[in-house]
Each structure stands twice: as C-alpha cells, then as structure tokens.
Scaffold this active site. Structure first.
Site, PDB file in Angstrom:
ATOM      1  N   PHE A  49       0.816  -1.222   0.000  1.00 34.61           N
ATOM      2  CA  PHE A  49       0.000   0.000   0.000  1.00 34.61           C
ATOM      3  C   PHE A  49       0.844   1.265   0.000  1.00 34.61           C
ATOM      4  O   PHE A  49       0.347   2.337  -0.351  1.00 34.61           O
ATOM      5  CB  PHE A  49      -0.984  -0.008   1.183  1.00 34.61           C
ATOM      6  CG  PHE A  49      -0.455   0.592   2.445  1.00 34.61           C
ATOM      7  CD1 PHE A  49       0.222  -0.169   3.371  1.00 34.61           C
ATOM      8  CD2 PHE A  49      -0.643   1.947   2.710  1.00 34.61           C
ATOM      9  CE1 PHE A  49       0.711   0.395   4.533  1.00 34.61           C
ATOM     10  CE2 PHE A  49      -0.159   2.519   3.875  1.00 34.61           C
ATOM     11  CZ  PHE A  49       0.525   1.745   4.786  1.00 34.61           C
ATOM     12  N   LYS A  50       2.119   1.176   0.346  1.00 36.30           N
ATOM     13  CA  LYS A  50       2.978   2.360   0.316  1.00 36.30           C
ATOM     14  C   LYS A  50       3.010   2.998  -1.080  1.00 36.30           C
ATOM     15  O   LYS A  50       3.226   4.193  -1.203  1.00 36.30           O
ATOM     16  CB  LYS A  50       4.416   1.998   0.719  1.00 36.30           C
ATOM     17  CG  LYS A  50       4.597   1.300   2.061  1.00 36.30           C
ATOM     18  CD  LYS A  50       4.452   2.221   3.237  1.00 36.30           C
ATOM     19  CE  LYS A  50       4.946   1.642   4.555  1.00 36.30           C
ATOM     20  NZ  LYS A  50       4.270   0.444   5.040  1.00 36.30           N
ATOM     21  N   ASP A  51       2.781   2.183  -2.122  1.00 33.68           N
ATOM     22  CA  ASP A  51       2.762   2.720  -3.484  1.00 33.68           C
ATOM     23  C   ASP A  51       1.690   3.792  -3.661  1.00 33.68           C
ATOM     24  O   ASP A  51       1.871   4.729  -4.433  1.00 33.68           O
ATOM     25  CB  ASP A  51       2.460   1.602  -4.497  1.00 33.68           C
ATOM     26  CG  ASP A  51       3.623   0.638  -4.691  1.00 33.68           C
ATOM     27  OD1 ASP A  51       4.785   1.091  -4.681  1.00 33.68           O
ATOM     28  OD2 ASP A  51       3.359  -0.570  -4.870  1.00 33.68           O
ATOM     29  N   ARG A  84       1.578  11.969   2.530  1.00 34.31           N
ATOM     30  CA  ARG A  84       1.225  10.551   2.572  1.00 34.31           C
ATOM     31  C   ARG A  84      -0.114  10.348   3.257  1.00 34.31           C
ATOM     32  O   ARG A  84      -0.956   9.590   2.785  1.00 34.31           O
ATOM     33  CB  ARG A  84       2.318   9.744   3.285  1.00 34.31           C
ATOM     34  CG  ARG A  84       3.436   9.366   2.327  1.00 34.31           C
ATOM     35  CD  ARG A  84       4.515   8.535   2.971  1.00 34.31           C
ATOM     36  NE  ARG A  84       4.085   7.190   3.336  1.00 34.31           N
ATOM     37  CZ  ARG A  84       4.929   6.253   3.782  1.00 34.31           C
ATOM     38  NH1 ARG A  84       6.216   6.543   3.893  1.00 34.31           N
ATOM     39  NH2 ARG A  84       4.489   5.066   4.102  1.00 34.31           N
TER      40      ARG A  84
END
Ligand SMILES: *Cc1c(COP(=O)(O)O)cnc(C)c1O
Length: 459
Positions: free
Chosen positions: A107-109, A222
């Site tokens: 999910f960091k993408d 973010r």
C-alpha cells in the site's frame, strides 16, 4: 490552507513547505490548521478524480485543481487495477480493501506514486533539487524507488539493513536502474539505519547543503493520499456504516481514516480498529492509557515491527483539543523515561474517537494465513492476516467490516510457504524483476561514512 506543528513551536506554513519538509522544525508533525469540508466520493467516481479533490482541499491555494488532476491521473495510471483500491468480499459482510495493485505490491505505493509527482511539480516551479533520504525495513524503500526513479527534481537515498530485508523487497529497491537513486545496505538493523537518518536531519549544515527531505509515514502528503481509499470504499458501500480493520505500524494508515472522517468523507460514521502484531505499543496505549517503550521484536509481519507509532502524535493533538503544550510535555516525559501516562481525559476521549487497537501474536498470524486459504482459496500476506485474524474476533455487527489488505502475498513468499505450504508467485507484471541486475553499496552503520557518500552522490 495553513499547517501547524503538533508541538506548537514552529511557524505556520503552507502545504508545499509542510510536505517537502516532512517533520516540522520543532520536532512535531504538521496538521492542517482547520479540517477542510470535502464532498464524499460518488459511486463510480474515478479514483484519480477523488484523489484530486482531496489533495486539492488540503493544498488550498498552493496548486490549481487542473494541475492536481494531472498529477493524480499520472500517479495511478501504473496500477494494475483500474479502481486502484478494489473491494473483494471474503465472508458475510466482510471485505478486503486491496491496496497492493501498485508497482511494488504494497500500500505504500498509493501515497508514494503521488508524492514523487507532487514533488516534481512543486519543485519544478523553483528549480530546486531535493535529496530525499529514507530508512526502510522493506516496503517503503521499494515504493520510494519505484516512484522516484527518474524524477527530475529529486534524488533518492535509501538505507536498508544489510541482509534483513526479503529478497523480493530488496529487488524492488535495487533494480530500477535509475541514476538518481543511491542504495546503501547498512551493516546493522533497521534501528541503526533509522538512527543515521535522524542524525542526518539533525545536522543542519548537511541538511541545507543537500536540501534534505523525508518521505516516511509522518509526511503529511502521505496521510492526505491515504484518505482517498477510505472515501472510495465508502462510496462503493453506498454510504452505509463501515468498520475498518487496519494492520498498523506507524499508524499512518489508521490516522488517514480518522482524517477522512474529520473532513466529512465518511458519511456512515467512523470506526477503525488498529491491528498490531507482537509489537503492541499501540494496543497498550489504547487499552492502558500509557505510552511505554519496548524494543521492537521480529515477527512474520516485518513492516509492522515498530515500537513507536509516530503518527499517534497527531491523534494526541486532537484528543487534547490541540493543546501543543500537553503534546510537548507528553513526548518530553516519554523521551526521558520511556513510560508516561497520556494527559488526563485523553483515554476517555480516545474511547469516543472511533479508534481502538488490539494485538495478534505470531502463531495466530500464521494460523490465520492457512485458515484464510482454506476458506477462500486465496493467499494473503502476513500483515493482512493480522487484520483478518482480528476481524474474526470482533463482535458481530449488522454492517460491513473492511480489512485493509496492505501487501500482496507474493511479496512475502517465505512466510506464505511456512504458513500454508503454498508458493506465492510474483504477478506476471513483476516477473522481470528477478532477471535484472542489482545496484547497491555496502557501508558500515557509521554516520560519517554515510554522510560522505551522500555528499559525493549529490555533487
Ligand atoms: C507500512 C506497512 C504497514 C503499516 O502501516 P502504518 O501506516 O505504518 O501503520 C502495514 N502493512 C504493510 C504491508 C506495510 O508495508
């Protein structure tokens, strides 16, 4: 839109400055001065459009909506699923929100793809060139490498602990072939790598010389980018009540849910349970009202092996009605003794915030991966399994429970084999990864050596 620091001793600043800086100069985290009201997502509204509306609300005057739209469509064009964060049902009114369709399968993408393009846009105006430095225990480094490869206005330096990230995680970082990325394998563990990064930021001369910037999970951009999938999930479930179960480490993901609710994006109300592994600082915090330091232990879900959930500071700021003095005092006491109670009344407020937390142990995690496979035929990653295991334990409700699937099983094939006896092959789009040559350098966990190498790289 103006941004304040949770420690109250940094000047108000704009969206661009808050995002590019990462941490505020007084050591606090940036939050918007006021929560914007944002229209909920409509069923069928494209993900990139929802993202553009949300980012635009947080950016205010800083960027024109048309430019944000271009950035968002570009950021999500490379995802392997058109809805970016699709829901799949795995039980009666129980769903997975799949956040692993980006280039590095985690999910960091979702946030990183957007940040890299946002940085190029914001810096393109001034012509400034930044050096983004990040320490990674695995997933952040790969997501950052995929996002910043070839960026025009930024270079990326990644520090990973040598021999302590999975082979697939390392390949995502080291095979981009991009000249603007420097990969350093530090002799030591993640805490050593992170300590070096903190010292680099503390060295003001160095920070100024290389225009240092951070993109770890406390970066406001973010958090903003992660609000979007809560909004689109709410639209897919037609505005009804939803309980989210969020596999958590630094608490960035769960915080984004809270922020989405504060901005009016979650029309069905807000309830999120943070699912943590044996590193249970967050669960202890919610259940005992004390912030207690404990060394991080290794678990099958390494991206959540975090002993200090950094983003809790933003929640504390809200729960004290934005009392920066109370936040400062709490973190000062914590830094000194490693064990401090939350300010008076905060535990009760947390109880009404919609947020809660609970821990799942290593054995339960592995058992859950196999149970899930037997029930559905699907392999899930160990982080997701911490979430689904917890979801089973929660009292039944007459509305949907959505577990955030934070990575693909194929990113953790060793653990998947151990838990289920099954292979989790990489998706076809990532197969080329194993054939590429890796570029990284080994350095001792020594501040001077790392600093010298970065100075040389940025010259
Ligand atoms: C980073 C990460 C988490 C934890 O997310 P936080 O925002 O730090 O709470 C969970 N699962 C995976 C796979 C991750 O990479």
């Amino acid at each position: 839109m103006k941004y304040l620091s949770t420690r109250g001793e940094a000047p108000e600043t704009g969206f661009a400055e808050a995002c590019l800086a990462g941490l505020a100069p007084d050591g606090g985290l940036y939050v918007p001065k006021e929560w914007p009201r944002i229209e909920p997502a409509r069923p069928g509204e494209p993900y990139a459009e929802v993202a553009a509306r949300i980012i635009s609300a947080f950016a205010g005057e800083a960027i024109a909506l048309a430019d944000v739209q271009k950035i968002c469509w570009g950021a999500y064009a490379g995802f392997a699923h058109q809805s970016v964060a699709p829901l799949t049902q795995w039980g009666p009114d129980t769903w997975l929100m799949e956040l692993h369709h980006g280039p590095t399968l985690a999910f960091k993408d979702v946030a990183m793809q957007l940040i890299a393009k946002l940085y190029d846009y914001l810096l393109g105006k001034s012509g400034e060139r930044l050096t983004v430095v990040c320490a990674t225990s695995g997933d952040t480094g790969g997501a950052a490498a995929a996002a910043f490869a070839g960026a025009k206005q930024s270079r990326l330096v990644i520090l990973h602990p040598q021999g302590r990230v999975s082979p697939v995680q390392r390949l995502f970082m080291t095979t981009t072939g991009a000249g603007n990325i420097l990969n350093i394998a530090v002799t030591g563990d993640f805490d050593d790598a992170q300590a070096i990064v903190k010292q680099l930021f503390a060295d003001k001369d160095f920070a100024r010389t290389v225009s240092l910037s951070g993109v770890n999970s406390i970066n406001w951009a973010r958090v903003a980018a992660q609000c979007v999938y809560y909004a689109t999930t709410q639209a897919q479930l037609r505005g009804s009540a939803v309980r989210y179960v969020v596999p958590s480490g630094n608490m960035g993901d769960a915080l984004a849910g809270y922020v989405a609710a504060r901005c009016g994006l979650l029309t069905g109300g807000f309830e999120a349970v943070c699912a943590v592994n044996e590193n249970d600082a967050l669960a202890r915090l919610f259940n005992t009202g004390r912030m207690t330091r404990a060394a991080a232990v290794a678990t099958p879900s390494p991206a959540m092996d975090i002993s200090v959930p950094s983003n809790f500071e933003r929640i504390l700021y809200e729960m004290t009605a934005r009392d920066a003095g109370a936040v400062r005092a709490t973190y000062a006491a914590y830094a000194q003794s490693g064990d401090t109670p939350l300010p008076g009344g905060v535990l009760a407020k947390l109880g009404c915030s919609g947020l809660s937390a609970a821990s799942i142990n290593n054995a339960e995690t592995l058992t859950e991966m196999e149970r899930f496979r037997q029930e559905t035929g699907w392999l899930i990653c160990p982080h997701t399994a911490v979430g689904t295991a917890l979801a089973r334990r929660l009292p039944k409700k007459d509305f949907a429970t959505v577990v955030l699937a934070t990575a693909a099983a194929s990113k953790f094939p060793e653990t998947v084999i151990e838990a289920t006896g099954h292979d989790a092959p990489l998706p076809v789009r990532c197969e080329a990864l194993t054939g590429r040559s890796e570029v990284f350098e080994n350095l001792p966990a020594d501040l001077g050596a790392v600093r010298a190498r970065i100075l040389d790289f940025t010259r």
